[in-house]
Design an enzyme around this catalytic site. Structure first.
Site, short mmCIF file in Angstrom:
data_model
loop_
_atom_site.label_atom_id
_atom_site.label_comp_id
_atom_site.label_asym_id
_atom_site.label_seq_id
_atom_site.Cartn_x
_atom_site.Cartn_y
_atom_site.Cartn_z
N ALA A 168 59.25 45.25 38.44
CA ALA A 168 58.64 46.40 37.77
C ALA A 168 59.42 46.82 36.53
CB ALA A 168 58.52 47.57 38.74
N TYR A 169 60.73 46.71 36.58
CA TYR A 169 61.57 47.13 35.45
C TYR A 169 61.31 46.27 34.23
CZ TYR A 169 65.79 48.26 32.78
OH TYR A 169 66.67 48.63 31.78
N TRP A 170 61.41 44.95 34.40
CA TRP A 170 61.20 44.05 33.25
C TRP A 170 59.78 44.15 32.72
CZ3 TRP A 170 63.84 39.07 35.63
CH2 TRP A 170 65.22 39.30 35.71
N SER A 172 57.76 46.77 32.77
CA SER A 172 57.59 48.01 32.01
C SER A 172 58.24 47.90 30.64
CB SER A 172 58.17 49.19 32.79
OG SER A 172 59.57 49.07 32.97
#
Length: 257
Positions: A168-170, A172
């Protein structure tokens, strides 16, 4: 304009910067670096008191003023349009305008997609993507009123690491890069530089350590937060005649001076 253009000098005297996510880590280092270069800095984040992670907006603002700079601690939840608008208004009331945005607020979740709860996925999108959208949207009219300026979104080299899966981090942060690369074209006529900045290596911030799942990073892969601060100062000095529409890596940008 070109990703090979040499950056302008980092003199920000008379400029006003709004740094979202500035209570600790990269954001705090960038806020202090911009102030050291002469900018008045709004130190913006939710953290008015110590919580699960160390660092507050007031502590960062106090360090800046103790060093002879100008700073305003302003509470800001980047997921709330009302909170963002109030923080921007407070900054303009205090300093008379805004020339520079550093959109740094973020949360980390590096687990694989199949191990990601919906609430964690949504939180990454809300903070890391919608938060950048909200602060960027709010400051554009103020940069336009000053005749130009610089927008900087903090991203990550993880965007390029497709061989290491998806999280999810990458995802976003990849969306932020697409937004800013397109926005550079939209705002070129307003003399506003729009760039993304990521560490070249890993900055071991408090947030990274809390959200990395215990990953061990070799010493040679660790980058000091001051490198991000130095690179942010160089990008903050840009307008549409300089570096714009790029994704920069901190140490590479510094080396190109």
């Amino acid at each position: 304009m070109s990703d090979t253009a040499l950056p302008a000098t980092g003199d920000l005297t008379g400029k006003v910067a709004f740094v979202a996510g500035a209570s600790r880590g990269i954001g705090a280092a960038v806020a202090e670096g911009l102030a050291a270069a002469g900018a008045s800095v709004a130190v913006a984040a939710r953290s008015e008191q110590e919580g699960a992670l160390p660092g507050t907006i007031h502590a960062v603002a106090q360090r800046i003023t103790a060093a002879g700079g100008r700073a305003l601690a302003v509470q800001c939840d980047v997921t709330s349009e009302e909170s963002v608008d109030a923080a921007i208004a407070a900054t303009v009331a205090e300093f008379g305008g805004i020339d520079i945005l550093v959109a740094n607020a973020g949360v980390m979740w590096l687990a694989p997609i199949e191990k990601t709860p919906l609430k964690r996925w949504q939180l990454c999108l809300d903070v890391n993507l919608t938060g950048v959208f909200l602060v960027t949207k709010a400051v554009i009219p103020h940069l336009r009123a000053r005749g130009g300026g610089s927008l900087i979104a903090i991203t990550t080299t993880g965007v390029d690491m497709v061989d290491r899966g998806a999280n999810a981090y990458w995802i976003s942060k990849a969306a932020v890069e697409r937004m800013y690369l397109g926005l550079a074209s939209d705002l070129r006529g307003d003399n506003i530089a729009v760039n993304c900045l990521s560490p070249t290596r890993v900055v071991l911030t408090e947030g990274w350590q809390a959200g990395s799942g215990g990953r061990e990073i070799p010493p040679e892969m660790v980058e000091p937060p001051e490198a991000m601060a130095d690179a942010a100062v160089l990008l903050a000095a840009q307008n549409a005649d300089g570096i714009t529409g790029t994704v920069q890596r901190s140490e590479h940008l510094i080396a190109a001076r």
